[in-house]
Design a protein around this motif. Sequence first.
Motif, PDB file in Angstrom:
ATOM      1  N   GLN A  44     -33.466 -31.696  -0.477  1.00 30.33           N
ATOM      2  CA  GLN A  44     -34.892 -31.328  -0.015  1.00 30.33           C
ATOM      3  C   GLN A  44     -35.172 -32.082   1.220  1.00 30.33           C
ATOM      4  O   GLN A  44     -35.835 -31.438   2.176  1.00 30.33           O
ATOM      5  CB  GLN A  44     -35.874 -31.984  -0.998  1.00 30.33           C
ATOM      6  CG  GLN A  44     -36.066 -31.042  -2.263  1.00 30.33           C
ATOM      7  CD  GLN A  44     -36.812 -31.836  -3.110  1.00 30.33           C
ATOM      8  OE1 GLN A  44     -37.001 -33.146  -3.287  1.00 30.33           O
ATOM      9  NE2 GLN A  44     -37.576 -30.919  -4.035  1.00 30.33           N
ATOM     10  N   THR A  47     -33.227 -30.420   4.288  1.00 30.69           N
ATOM     11  CA  THR A  47     -33.801 -28.940   4.342  1.00 30.69           C
ATOM     12  C   THR A  47     -34.898 -29.021   5.367  1.00 30.69           C
ATOM     13  O   THR A  47     -35.350 -28.454   6.335  1.00 30.69           O
ATOM     14  CB  THR A  47     -34.111 -28.080   3.194  1.00 30.69           C
ATOM     15  OG1 THR A  47     -33.135 -27.886   2.297  1.00 30.69           O
ATOM     16  CG2 THR A  47     -34.917 -26.928   3.178  1.00 30.69           C
ATOM     17  N   MET A  51     -35.656 -27.742   8.897  1.00 37.78           N
ATOM     18  CA  MET A  51     -36.639 -26.942   9.333  1.00 37.78           C
ATOM     19  C   MET A  51     -37.531 -27.528  10.619  1.00 37.78           C
ATOM     20  O   MET A  51     -37.808 -26.882  11.451  1.00 37.78           O
ATOM     21  CB  MET A  51     -37.623 -26.666   8.206  1.00 37.78           C
ATOM     22  CG  MET A  51     -36.975 -25.726   6.762  1.00 37.78           C
ATOM     23  SD  MET A  51     -36.311 -24.257   7.294  1.00 37.78           S
ATOM     24  CE  MET A  51     -37.545 -23.278   7.676  1.00 37.78           C
ATOM     25  N   CYS A  54     -35.137 -26.959  13.592  1.00 34.69           N
ATOM     26  CA  CYS A  54     -34.928 -25.663  13.882  1.00 34.69           C
ATOM     27  C   CYS A  54     -36.343 -24.689  13.746  1.00 34.69           C
ATOM     28  O   CYS A  54     -36.138 -23.274  13.551  1.00 34.69           O
ATOM     29  CB  CYS A  54     -33.892 -24.896  12.939  1.00 34.69           C
ATOM     30  SG  CYS A  54     -32.197 -25.664  13.028  1.00 34.69           S
ATOM     31  N   ILE A  59     -35.200 -20.031  10.759  1.00 32.33           N
ATOM     32  CA  ILE A  59     -33.959 -20.092   9.893  1.00 32.33           C
ATOM     33  C   ILE A  59     -33.825 -21.227   9.064  1.00 32.33           C
ATOM     34  O   ILE A  59     -34.227 -22.359   9.152  1.00 32.33           O
ATOM     35  CB  ILE A  59     -32.865 -19.988  10.988  1.00 32.33           C
ATOM     36  CG1 ILE A  59     -32.938 -19.037  11.953  1.00 32.33           C
ATOM     37  CG2 ILE A  59     -31.456 -20.356  10.251  1.00 32.33           C
ATOM     38  CD1 ILE A  59     -32.399 -17.649  11.358  1.00 32.33           C
ATOM     39  N   THR A  60     -33.501 -20.782   7.907  1.00 33.90           N
ATOM     40  CA  THR A  60     -33.227 -21.652   6.760  1.00 33.90           C
ATOM     41  C   THR A  60     -31.621 -22.109   6.575  1.00 33.90           C
ATOM     42  O   THR A  60     -30.923 -21.714   7.393  1.00 33.90           O
ATOM     43  CB  THR A  60     -33.448 -21.085   5.167  1.00 33.90           C
ATOM     44  OG1 THR A  60     -32.326 -20.208   5.296  1.00 33.90           O
ATOM     45  CG2 THR A  60     -34.780 -20.582   5.132  1.00 33.90           C
ATOM     46  N   PRO A  61     -31.377 -23.366   6.096  1.00 35.66           N
ATOM     47  CA  PRO A  61     -29.981 -23.882   6.095  1.00 35.66           C
ATOM     48  C   PRO A  61     -29.259 -22.899   5.595  1.00 35.66           C
ATOM     49  O   PRO A  61     -27.826 -22.500   6.038  1.00 35.66           O
ATOM     50  CB  PRO A  61     -29.900 -25.202   5.380  1.00 35.66           C
ATOM     51  CG  PRO A  61     -31.463 -25.664   5.542  1.00 35.66           C
ATOM     52  CD  PRO A  61     -32.316 -24.163   5.718  1.00 35.66           C
ATOM     53  N   GLN A  63     -29.331 -19.420   5.562  1.00 41.63           N
ATOM     54  CA  GLN A  63     -29.164 -18.545   6.641  1.00 41.63           C
ATOM     55  C   GLN A  63     -28.252 -18.787   7.789  1.00 41.63           C
ATOM     56  O   GLN A  63     -27.526 -18.321   8.214  1.00 41.63           O
ATOM     57  CB  GLN A  63     -30.451 -18.121   7.186  1.00 41.63           C
ATOM     58  CG  GLN A  63     -31.184 -17.233   6.072  1.00 41.63           C
ATOM     59  CD  GLN A  63     -33.124 -16.940   6.584  1.00 41.63           C
ATOM     60  OE1 GLN A  63     -33.335 -17.649   7.287  1.00 41.63           O
ATOM     61  NE2 GLN A  63     -33.358 -15.959   6.025  1.00 41.63           N
ATOM     62  N   TYR A  64     -28.465 -19.959   8.131  1.00 43.88           N
ATOM     63  CA  TYR A  64     -27.647 -20.734   9.406  1.00 43.88           C
ATOM     64  C   TYR A  64     -26.170 -20.661   8.811  1.00 43.88           C
ATOM     65  O   TYR A  64     -25.460 -20.491   9.569  1.00 43.88           O
ATOM     66  CB  TYR A  64     -27.937 -22.144   9.587  1.00 43.88           C
ATOM     67  CG  TYR A  64     -27.397 -22.883  10.558  1.00 43.88           C
ATOM     68  CD1 TYR A  64     -27.248 -22.288  12.141  1.00 43.88           C
ATOM     69  CD2 TYR A  64     -26.516 -23.811  10.330  1.00 43.88           C
ATOM     70  CE1 TYR A  64     -26.262 -22.995  12.946  1.00 43.88           C
ATOM     71  CE2 TYR A  64     -25.698 -24.537  11.407  1.00 43.88           C
ATOM     72  CZ  TYR A  64     -25.748 -23.999  12.554  1.00 43.88           C
ATOM     73  OH  TYR A  64     -24.920 -24.717  13.484  1.00 43.88           O
ATOM     74  N   VAL A  95     -29.940 -13.163   1.187  1.00 47.77           N
ATOM     75  CA  VAL A  95     -29.968 -13.673   2.339  1.00 47.77           C
ATOM     76  C   VAL A  95     -29.466 -12.629   3.553  1.00 47.77           C
ATOM     77  O   VAL A  95     -30.152 -12.498   4.725  1.00 47.77           O
ATOM     78  CB  VAL A  95     -28.998 -14.731   2.489  1.00 47.77           C
ATOM     79  CG1 VAL A  95     -28.640 -15.312   4.099  1.00 47.77           C
ATOM     80  CG2 VAL A  95     -29.534 -15.919   1.676  1.00 47.77           C
ATOM     81  N   ARG A  98     -32.434 -10.318   4.584  1.00 47.87           N
ATOM     82  CA  ARG A  98     -33.177 -10.957   5.368  1.00 47.87           C
ATOM     83  C   ARG A  98     -32.785 -10.998   6.752  1.00 47.87           C
ATOM     84  O   ARG A  98     -33.464 -10.618   7.852  1.00 47.87           O
ATOM     85  CB  ARG A  98     -33.563 -12.217   4.798  1.00 47.87           C
ATOM     86  CG  ARG A  98     -34.272 -12.167   3.511  1.00 47.87           C
ATOM     87  CD  ARG A  98     -34.579 -13.556   2.999  1.00 47.87           C
ATOM     88  NE  ARG A  98     -34.917 -13.707   1.581  1.00 47.87           N
ATOM     89  CZ  ARG A  98     -36.477 -13.765   1.422  1.00 47.87           C
ATOM     90  NH1 ARG A  98     -37.271 -14.079   2.113  1.00 47.87           N
ATOM     91  NH2 ARG A  98     -36.791 -13.709  -0.016  1.00 47.87           N
TER      92      ARG A  98
END
Length: 174
Positions: A44, A47, A51, A54, A59-61, A63-64, A95, A98
């Motif tokens: 958490q 993340t 966030m 970035c 972009i989420t971790p 997705q990265y 993912v 998206r």
Amino acid sequence: MQFLAEGTEDDGETPALRRAARSNDWAGTGLRDRPGFLIRRLHQIHTALFMQECAGEGITPVQYSVLTALDQMGPSEQIAISRAVGLDRTSTADVMQRLEKRKMIRRRTSPKDRRSKIATLTEVGEAVLARIDAAASAAHTRTLEPLDPEQRRALMQAMRRIVDTYPDLERKSF
């Protein structure tokens, strides 16, 4: 079951860190002695730091990680990306959908197997990676910042050992 007794000589905590931990709502519950709880909280925290760093790209971790895997692997079947990133098939498909909506990847049906999709990083995806690589690296650095260099090395080594011991477990749907 206690995994490391609080306040022991080898716990690596300073009195200031112990006071800070006690100031958290969960500190008196015994949760801080459970690896699963601490791993979830660490996830958490990372993340949230990711966030923050970035924020401009949304972009989420995960997705990265998918974009990075595609960048390094080249055009790949979704199952290969799933394995590389440690996701189950359903999560990977979500993912990918998206990322495709945001034009960061392109997917096509595999000519060898009509049930399989091949994903390719687009120019948009490449540009996003180029823009956020430094920010993502900063999030990784911030995550480990409370540790001295030897502790960082030891933590990374321990995490790799755990992950390498259970290579397929995280991809199972329970």
